[in-house]
Design a protein around this motif. Structure first.
Motif, PDB file in Angstrom:
ATOM      1  N   GLU A 275      25.230  -6.493 -21.592  1.00 51.34           N
ATOM      2  CA  GLU A 275      26.220  -7.371 -20.787  1.00 51.34           C
ATOM      3  C   GLU A 275      25.300  -8.321 -20.023  1.00 51.34           C
ATOM      4  O   GLU A 275      24.097  -7.948 -19.479  1.00 51.34           O
ATOM      5  CB  GLU A 275      27.196  -6.617 -20.139  1.00 51.34           C
ATOM      6  N   LEU A 276      25.942  -9.667 -19.722  1.00 49.47           N
ATOM      7  CA  LEU A 276      25.527 -10.536 -18.606  1.00 49.47           C
ATOM      8  C   LEU A 276      26.778 -10.348 -17.763  1.00 49.47           C
ATOM      9  O   LEU A 276      27.988 -10.422 -18.093  1.00 49.47           O
ATOM     10  CB  LEU A 276      25.678 -12.043 -19.288  1.00 49.47           C
ATOM     11  N   ASN A 277      26.709 -10.543 -16.376  1.00 50.36           N
ATOM     12  CA  ASN A 277      27.650 -10.345 -15.440  1.00 50.36           C
ATOM     13  C   ASN A 277      27.379 -11.471 -14.216  1.00 50.36           C
ATOM     14  O   ASN A 277      26.087 -11.751 -14.037  1.00 50.36           O
ATOM     15  CB  ASN A 277      27.961  -9.184 -15.008  1.00 50.36           C
ATOM     16  N   LEU A 278      28.220 -11.996 -13.683  1.00 50.48           N
ATOM     17  CA  LEU A 278      28.171 -12.728 -12.364  1.00 50.48           C
ATOM     18  C   LEU A 278      28.840 -11.943 -11.417  1.00 50.48           C
ATOM     19  O   LEU A 278      29.901 -11.468 -11.255  1.00 50.48           O
ATOM     20  CB  LEU A 278      28.800 -14.197 -12.498  1.00 50.48           C
ATOM     21  N   ALA A 279      28.121 -11.792 -10.280  1.00 50.41           N
ATOM     22  CA  ALA A 279      28.479 -10.984  -8.949  1.00 50.41           C
ATOM     23  C   ALA A 279      28.204 -11.891  -7.737  1.00 50.41           C
ATOM     24  O   ALA A 279      27.122 -12.502  -7.576  1.00 50.41           O
ATOM     25  CB  ALA A 279      28.004  -9.733  -9.153  1.00 50.41           C
ATOM     26  N   LYS A 280      28.811 -11.508  -6.652  1.00 52.64           N
ATOM     27  CA  LYS A 280      28.591 -11.948  -5.287  1.00 52.64           C
ATOM     28  C   LYS A 280      28.952 -10.902  -4.305  1.00 52.64           C
ATOM     29  O   LYS A 280      29.975 -10.416  -4.649  1.00 52.64           O
ATOM     30  CB  LYS A 280      28.849 -13.340  -5.139  1.00 52.64           C
ATOM     31  N   VAL A 281      28.540 -11.067  -3.153  1.00 53.91           N
ATOM     32  CA  VAL A 281      29.024 -10.274  -1.987  1.00 53.91           C
ATOM     33  C   VAL A 281      29.823 -11.251  -1.020  1.00 53.91           C
ATOM     34  O   VAL A 281      29.661 -12.268  -0.931  1.00 53.91           O
ATOM     35  CB  VAL A 281      27.928  -9.895  -1.180  1.00 53.91           C
ATOM     36  N   SER A 282      31.178 -10.558  -0.514  1.00 53.93           N
ATOM     37  CA  SER A 282      31.903 -11.496   0.073  1.00 53.93           C
ATOM     38  C   SER A 282      32.115 -10.643   1.499  1.00 53.93           C
ATOM     39  O   SER A 282      32.052  -9.451   1.562  1.00 53.93           O
ATOM     40  CB  SER A 282      33.108 -11.653  -0.471  1.00 53.93           C
ATOM     41  N   GLY A 283      32.507 -11.400   2.684  1.00 50.84           N
ATOM     42  CA  GLY A 283      32.874 -10.622   3.801  1.00 50.84           C
ATOM     43  C   GLY A 283      32.671 -11.881   4.769  1.00 50.84           C
ATOM     44  O   GLY A 283      32.345 -12.949   4.858  1.00 50.84           O
ATOM     45  N   ASP A 284      33.290 -11.229   5.956  1.00 53.36           N
ATOM     46  CA  ASP A 284      33.321 -12.508   7.242  1.00 53.36           C
ATOM     47  C   ASP A 284      31.952 -12.649   7.637  1.00 53.36           C
ATOM     48  O   ASP A 284      31.681 -13.603   8.290  1.00 53.36           O
ATOM     49  CB  ASP A 284      34.165 -11.713   8.041  1.00 53.36           C
TER      50      ASP A 284
ATOM     51  N   VAL B  26      27.846 -17.992   0.453  1.00 50.80           N
ATOM     52  CA  VAL B  26      27.205 -17.262  -0.752  1.00 50.80           C
ATOM     53  C   VAL B  26      27.458 -18.035  -2.277  1.00 50.80           C
ATOM     54  O   VAL B  26      28.525 -18.332  -2.305  1.00 50.80           O
ATOM     55  CB  VAL B  26      27.248 -15.684  -0.517  1.00 50.80           C
ATOM     56  N   SER B  27      26.675 -17.466  -3.229  1.00 49.14           N
ATOM     57  CA  SER B  27      26.910 -18.013  -4.457  1.00 49.14           C
ATOM     58  C   SER B  27      26.595 -16.642  -5.375  1.00 49.14           C
ATOM     59  O   SER B  27      26.118 -15.724  -5.077  1.00 49.14           O
ATOM     60  CB  SER B  27      26.113 -19.087  -4.793  1.00 49.14           C
ATOM     61  N   ASN B  28      27.159 -16.946  -6.695  1.00 44.53           N
ATOM     62  CA  ASN B  28      27.109 -15.840  -7.579  1.00 44.53           C
ATOM     63  C   ASN B  28      25.533 -15.630  -7.942  1.00 44.53           C
ATOM     64  O   ASN B  28      24.576 -16.572  -7.744  1.00 44.53           O
ATOM     65  CB  ASN B  28      27.684 -16.265  -8.978  1.00 44.53           C
ATOM     66  N   ARG B  29      25.316 -14.568  -8.348  1.00 46.97           N
ATOM     67  CA  ARG B  29      23.925 -14.295  -8.915  1.00 46.97           C
ATOM     68  C   ARG B  29      23.995 -13.441 -10.575  1.00 46.97           C
ATOM     69  O   ARG B  29      25.122 -12.718 -10.607  1.00 46.97           O
ATOM     70  CB  ARG B  29      23.272 -13.174  -8.231  1.00 46.97           C
TER      71      ARG B  29
ATOM     72  N   THR C  22      23.506 -11.436  -5.095  1.00 48.99           N
ATOM     73  CA  THR C  22      24.103 -12.607  -4.648  1.00 48.99           C
ATOM     74  C   THR C  22      22.938 -13.550  -3.803  1.00 48.99           C
ATOM     75  O   THR C  22      21.981 -12.791  -3.686  1.00 48.99           O
ATOM     76  CB  THR C  22      25.333 -12.436  -3.291  1.00 48.99           C
ATOM     77  N   LYS C  23      23.282 -14.841  -3.759  1.00 46.96           N
ATOM     78  CA  LYS C  23      22.301 -15.578  -3.158  1.00 46.96           C
ATOM     79  C   LYS C  23      23.096 -16.401  -2.006  1.00 46.96           C
ATOM     80  O   LYS C  23      24.116 -16.882  -1.941  1.00 46.96           O
ATOM     81  CB  LYS C  23      21.862 -16.448  -4.257  1.00 46.96           C
ATOM     82  N   SER C  24      22.187 -16.614  -0.935  1.00 48.07           N
ATOM     83  CA  SER C  24      22.742 -17.276   0.128  1.00 48.07           C
ATOM     84  C   SER C  24      21.758 -18.570   0.606  1.00 48.07           C
ATOM     85  O   SER C  24      20.708 -18.138   0.808  1.00 48.07           O
ATOM     86  CB  SER C  24      23.056 -16.395   1.214  1.00 48.07           C
ATOM     87  N   GLY C  25      22.235 -19.538   1.160  1.00 48.05           N
ATOM     88  CA  GLY C  25      21.443 -20.639   1.673  1.00 48.05           C
ATOM     89  C   GLY C  25      20.619 -21.584   0.374  1.00 48.05           C
ATOM     90  O   GLY C  25      21.340 -21.317  -0.568  1.00 48.05           O
ATOM     91  N   SER C  26      19.805 -22.156   0.862  1.00 46.27           N
ATOM     92  CA  SER C  26      19.010 -23.197  -0.037  1.00 46.27           C
ATOM     93  C   SER C  26      17.744 -23.450   0.415  1.00 46.27           C
ATOM     94  O   SER C  26      17.270 -23.299   1.730  1.00 46.27           O
ATOM     95  CB  SER C  26      19.855 -24.340  -0.159  1.00 46.27           C
TER      96      SER C  26
ATOM     97  N   GLN D 252      15.113 -21.580   3.036  1.00 46.88           N
ATOM     98  CA  GLN D 252      15.993 -20.649   3.895  1.00 46.88           C
ATOM     99  C   GLN D 252      16.906 -19.687   2.835  1.00 46.88           C
ATOM    100  O   GLN D 252      17.953 -19.374   3.329  1.00 46.88           O
ATOM    101  CB  GLN D 252      16.829 -21.291   4.994  1.00 46.88           C
ATOM    102  N   GLU D 253      16.472 -19.666   1.589  1.00 41.84           N
ATOM    103  CA  GLU D 253      17.182 -18.762   0.554  1.00 41.84           C
ATOM    104  C   GLU D 253      17.195 -17.451   0.837  1.00 41.84           C
ATOM    105  O   GLU D 253      15.954 -17.091   0.834  1.00 41.84           O
ATOM    106  CB  GLU D 253      16.885 -19.435  -0.640  1.00 41.84           C
ATOM    107  N   ALA D 254      18.083 -16.624   0.562  1.00 37.84           N
ATOM    108  CA  ALA D 254      18.100 -15.179   0.830  1.00 37.84           C
ATOM    109  C   ALA D 254      18.550 -14.853  -0.576  1.00 37.84           C
ATOM    110  O   ALA D 254      19.686 -15.026  -0.906  1.00 37.84           O
ATOM    111  CB  ALA D 254      18.636 -14.739   1.974  1.00 37.84           C
ATOM    112  N   LYS D 255      18.050 -13.684  -1.166  1.00 37.26           N
ATOM    113  CA  LYS D 255      18.748 -12.907  -2.295  1.00 37.26           C
ATOM    114  C   LYS D 255      18.889 -11.467  -1.921  1.00 37.26           C
ATOM    115  O   LYS D 255      18.171 -10.808  -1.497  1.00 37.26           O
ATOM    116  CB  LYS D 255      17.684 -13.272  -3.487  1.00 37.26           C
TER     117      LYS D 255
END
Length: 124
Positions: free
Chosen positions: A35-44, A49-52, A82-86, A89-92
């Motif tokens: 399988e291939l999947n797209l996922a991300k973390v969400s919260g306040d 954040v973007s999909n990984r 998930t990925k955040s920033g650009s 300053q990008e965090a994975k």
């Protein structure tokens, strides 16, 4: 605490290990899946954040329960995150899971060698 949400995009390729001609409607079938999947973390506390893209695979056993119904337990290894920033300053965040779906599978009649199906149920 952050919650992990898996996106509903999964491409599943199923390959049966037994010969199709040797199977009957009452014979359990073993196979492998990828399988291939797209996922991300969400919260306040997690802005922007973007999909990984993640990958997974494992094995299943389809146990016939009726003419068009199967019980299909699986064991899968999946990567999510998930990925955040650009830029600099990008965090994975990369997470690995062992999932055990316990699925009800409805097989649709087909005149070709490809049998479409719908599977649903919980995963541990």
């Amino acid at each position: 605490m952050h919650r992990m949400w898996g996106a509903g995009l999964a491409l599943t390729l199923s390959l049966t290990a037994a010969s199709v001609s040797a199977q009957t409607a009452s014979t359990p079938r073993f196979g492998v899946t990828a399988e291939l999947n797209l996922a991300k973390v969400s919260g306040d506390e997690v802005p922007d954040v973007s999909n990984r893209l993640g990958f997974g695979g494992g094995a299943y056993l389809a146990i016939p329960m009726g003419p068009q119904f199967d019980f299909q337990p699986e064991i899968l290894f999946a990567t999510k995150g998930t990925k955040s920033g650009s830029g600099s300053q990008e965090a994975k965040l990369a997470l690995s899971y062992v999932e055990i779906p316990l699925l009800a599978r409805v097989n649709f009649k087909s005149s070709s060698s490809v049998t479409p199906f719908l599977a649903f149920g919980p995963a541990l």
